[in-house]
Design a protein around this motif. Structure first.
Motif, PDB file in Angstrom:
ATOM      1  N   LEU A  20       1.977   1.863  -3.486  1.00 19.41           N
ATOM      2  CA  LEU A  20       0.834   2.286  -4.294  1.00 19.41           C
ATOM      3  C   LEU A  20       0.503   3.749  -4.031  1.00 19.41           C
ATOM      4  CD1 LEU A  20      -1.514   1.716  -6.216  1.00 19.41           C
ATOM      5  CD2 LEU A  20      -2.814   0.843  -4.250  1.00 19.41           C
ATOM      6  N   ARG A  21       0.519   4.151  -2.779  1.00 22.79           N
ATOM      7  CA  ARG A  21       0.221   5.549  -2.453  1.00 22.79           C
ATOM      8  C   ARG A  21       1.272   6.489  -3.039  1.00 22.79           C
ATOM      9  NH1 ARG A  21      -3.572   7.539   1.893  1.00 22.79           N
ATOM     10  NH2 ARG A  21      -2.624   9.353   0.940  1.00 22.79           N
ATOM     11  N   ARG A  22       2.535   6.077  -3.008  1.00 23.12           N
ATOM     12  CA  ARG A  22       3.573   6.918  -3.609  1.00 23.12           C
ATOM     13  C   ARG A  22       3.324   7.105  -5.097  1.00 23.12           C
ATOM     14  NH1 ARG A  22       7.119   4.008  -0.099  1.00 23.12           N
ATOM     15  NH2 ARG A  22       7.645   2.573  -1.788  1.00 23.12           N
ATOM     16  N   PHE A  23       2.889   6.022  -5.763  1.00 25.99           N
ATOM     17  CA  PHE A  23       2.596   6.141  -7.197  1.00 25.99           C
ATOM     18  C   PHE A  23       1.407   7.077  -7.422  1.00 25.99           C
ATOM     19  CE2 PHE A  23       0.077   4.840 -10.882  1.00 25.99           C
ATOM     20  CZ  PHE A  23       1.001   5.057 -11.892  1.00 25.99           C
ATOM     21  N   LEU A  24       0.349   6.904  -6.653  1.00 26.85           N
ATOM     22  CA  LEU A  24      -0.835   7.756  -6.822  1.00 26.85           C
ATOM     23  C   LEU A  24      -0.514   9.211  -6.499  1.00 26.85           C
ATOM     24  CD1 LEU A  24      -3.630   5.414  -5.390  1.00 26.85           C
ATOM     25  CD2 LEU A  24      -3.227   6.026  -7.788  1.00 26.85           C
ATOM     26  N   ILE A  49       0.826  -1.204   0.000  1.00 23.72           N
ATOM     27  CA  ILE A  49       0.000   0.000   0.000  1.00 23.72           C
ATOM     28  C   ILE A  49       0.864   1.259   0.000  1.00 23.72           C
ATOM     29  CG2 ILE A  49      -1.676   1.332   1.338  1.00 23.72           C
ATOM     30  CD1 ILE A  49      -2.953  -1.290   2.189  1.00 23.72           C
ATOM     31  N   LYS A  50       1.978   1.237   0.704  1.00 22.99           N
ATOM     32  CA  LYS A  50       2.846   2.416   0.731  1.00 22.99           C
ATOM     33  C   LYS A  50       3.376   2.739  -0.662  1.00 22.99           C
ATOM     34  CE  LYS A  50       4.353   2.064   5.556  1.00 22.99           C
ATOM     35  NZ  LYS A  50       5.526   1.891   6.460  1.00 22.99           N
ATOM     36  N   THR A 102      -7.667   1.268  -0.288  1.00 23.05           N
ATOM     37  CA  THR A 102      -6.590   1.162   0.697  1.00 23.05           C
ATOM     38  C   THR A 102      -7.067   1.472   2.117  1.00 23.05           C
ATOM     39  OG1 THR A 102      -5.856   3.493   0.570  1.00 23.05           O
ATOM     40  CG2 THR A 102      -4.949   1.951  -1.065  1.00 23.05           C
ATOM     41  N   GLN A 103      -8.149   2.234   2.235  1.00 27.30           N
ATOM     42  CA  GLN A 103      -8.706   2.639   3.528  1.00 27.30           C
ATOM     43  C   GLN A 103      -7.649   3.319   4.403  1.00 27.30           C
ATOM     44  OE1 GLN A 103     -11.125  -0.299   5.523  1.00 27.30           O
ATOM     45  NE2 GLN A 103     -12.074  -1.004   3.627  1.00 27.30           N
ATOM     46  N   THR A 104      -6.820   4.110   3.768  1.00 26.61           N
ATOM     47  CA  THR A 104      -5.777   4.840   4.496  1.00 26.61           C
ATOM     48  C   THR A 104      -6.037   6.334   4.552  1.00 26.61           C
ATOM     49  OG1 THR A 104      -4.451   5.048   2.466  1.00 26.61           O
ATOM     50  CG2 THR A 104      -4.023   3.139   3.875  1.00 26.61           C
ATOM     51  N   THR A 105      -7.130   6.781   3.913  1.00 21.83           N
ATOM     52  CA  THR A 105      -7.448   8.203   3.887  1.00 21.83           C
ATOM     53  C   THR A 105      -8.839   8.399   4.488  1.00 21.83           C
ATOM     54  OG1 THR A 105      -6.156   8.450   1.854  1.00 21.83           O
ATOM     55  CG2 THR A 105      -7.642  10.254   2.441  1.00 21.83           C
ATOM     56  N   PRO A 106      -8.940   8.834   5.740  1.00 18.40           N
ATOM     57  CA  PRO A 106     -10.241   8.935   6.411  1.00 18.40           C
ATOM     58  C   PRO A 106     -11.254   9.796   5.676  1.00 18.40           C
ATOM     59  CG  PRO A 106      -8.452   9.166   7.987  1.00 18.40           C
ATOM     60  CD  PRO A 106      -7.822   9.197   6.637  1.00 18.40           C
TER      61      PRO A 106
END
Length: 332
Positions: free
Chosen positions: A244-248, A241-242, A281-285
């Protein structure tokens, strides 16, 4: 209609739909219903929603328009129209459900696939998915021969264990999502073959972001197509996920929204699917959770299950006659 879906779907994930003024929201709903085509005679194969008023008769906010030889609904536009109505809080009371189901039954091909509109010579996994999503939203599966649909999906699985658009075609992240989501919506995910090999193929699509095929560059939209497939298979825990978030983050534009690749200008499709990928990802509230098989937020899915279209399954209100061409049992 599909552009509208990208816009409204993104606003829904961001929790911004309630900020739309009531009069504007009602105007959007009326515009969507104005694209609905219904038959002058029962059994028409042209019913559902068109993509926009440019595709047929002039805009009419008061009533749906009858089909004619130069106008037809499209199965993708029907799915996205229903999704937009739900996102906007509509109760689907003006949807001509029996007409849509009648038409959809006539769009299914002998091999189980679907064409998008009457007379089309194009059929593939995308349109089968739209038929399944429409049936799920309307809670009426009489427009699909599910056994044939499952056979088409199974026949489209390749030696890599992923899915092509049709039997014998190359495996692809987008068509794999359509195949898995269709099985999920039909309640037939247990018939999936080579699950472990499929999960491996999906996980090997990640190179920071996800790509859609081997030897292709990462692309924002596959954070949804591939990410959703892994989520439905219960294997999302293996995603980095980390990375993936860097890519996004790298495809998020200073102009707002997401582009396809780092440095690209944003567009509506990749902006919506980029937000959807983040939602998984459910990492952004601040981003709502996503029901991956339908592409609807969990809040919109809850709304769906409260509307009449969901609670009246098997036609307690709408009854479909057995033979097409006969008069409908009720006025749709």
């Amino acid at each position: 209609m599909t552009v509208g879906y990208f816009c409204l779907g993104a606003l829904d994930l961001l929790g911004e739909i309630p900020t739309i003024p009531d009069e504007d929201r009602q105007a959007y709903i009326d515009w969507i219903y104005a694209q609905q085509i219904h038959p002058e005679v029962p059994g028409s194969a042209h019913c559902g929603f068109r993509g926009g008023s440019y595709a047929g008769a002039p805009y009419s906010p008061d009533a749906s328009l009858s089909a004619n030889s130069g106008d037809s609904a499209h199965i993708t536009m029907t799915y996205t129209a229903l999704a937009c109505l739900l996102i906007l809080g509509d109760d689907l009371s003006r949807v001509k459900r029996v007409s849509i189901i009648t038409t959809m039954k006539q769009l299914q091909q002998p091999n189980g696939s679907f064409i998008p509109y009457a007379g089309s010579d194009e059929s593939d996994m995308r349109f089968l998915y739209c038929a399944c999503a429409t049936s799920y939203i309307l809670n009426d599966w009489r427009g699909i021969n599910r056994d044939l649909a499952v056979k088409y999906i199974v026949d489209s699985q390749t030696y890599e264990a992923a899915f092509g658009q049709a039997p014998g075609q190359e495996a692809h992240g987008g068509s794999t999502y359509c195949a898995i989501a269709s099985l999920h919506l039909m309640g037939r995910l247990g018939e999936l073959k080579s699950r472990d090999a499929l999960v491996y193929w999906l996980l090997t699509r990640q190179e920071g972001g996800f790509n859609g095929r081997p030897n292709k560059a990462s692309d924002t939209c596959y954070s949804f197509w591939v990410g959703s497939s892994l989520e439905m298979l219960g294997a999302y825990e293996f995603v980095d996920i980390k990375a993936l978030r860097r890519f996004l983050d790298s495809t998020h534009s200073k102009h707002g929204g997401f582009g396809k690749e780092p440095g690209d200008y944003p567009d509506l499709l990749h902006s919506y699917l980029g937000l959807s990928g983040l939602a998984i990802t459910q990492t952004t509230p601040s981003i709502r959770h996503l029901h991956t098989p339908t592409g609807l937020s969990e809040e919109t899915l809850k709304h769906l299950k409260t509307v009449e279209a969901w609670s009246t399954r098997d036609g307690q209100i709408d009854k479909l006659t057995e033979t097409f061409g006969q008069k409908m049992a009720i006025n749709t």
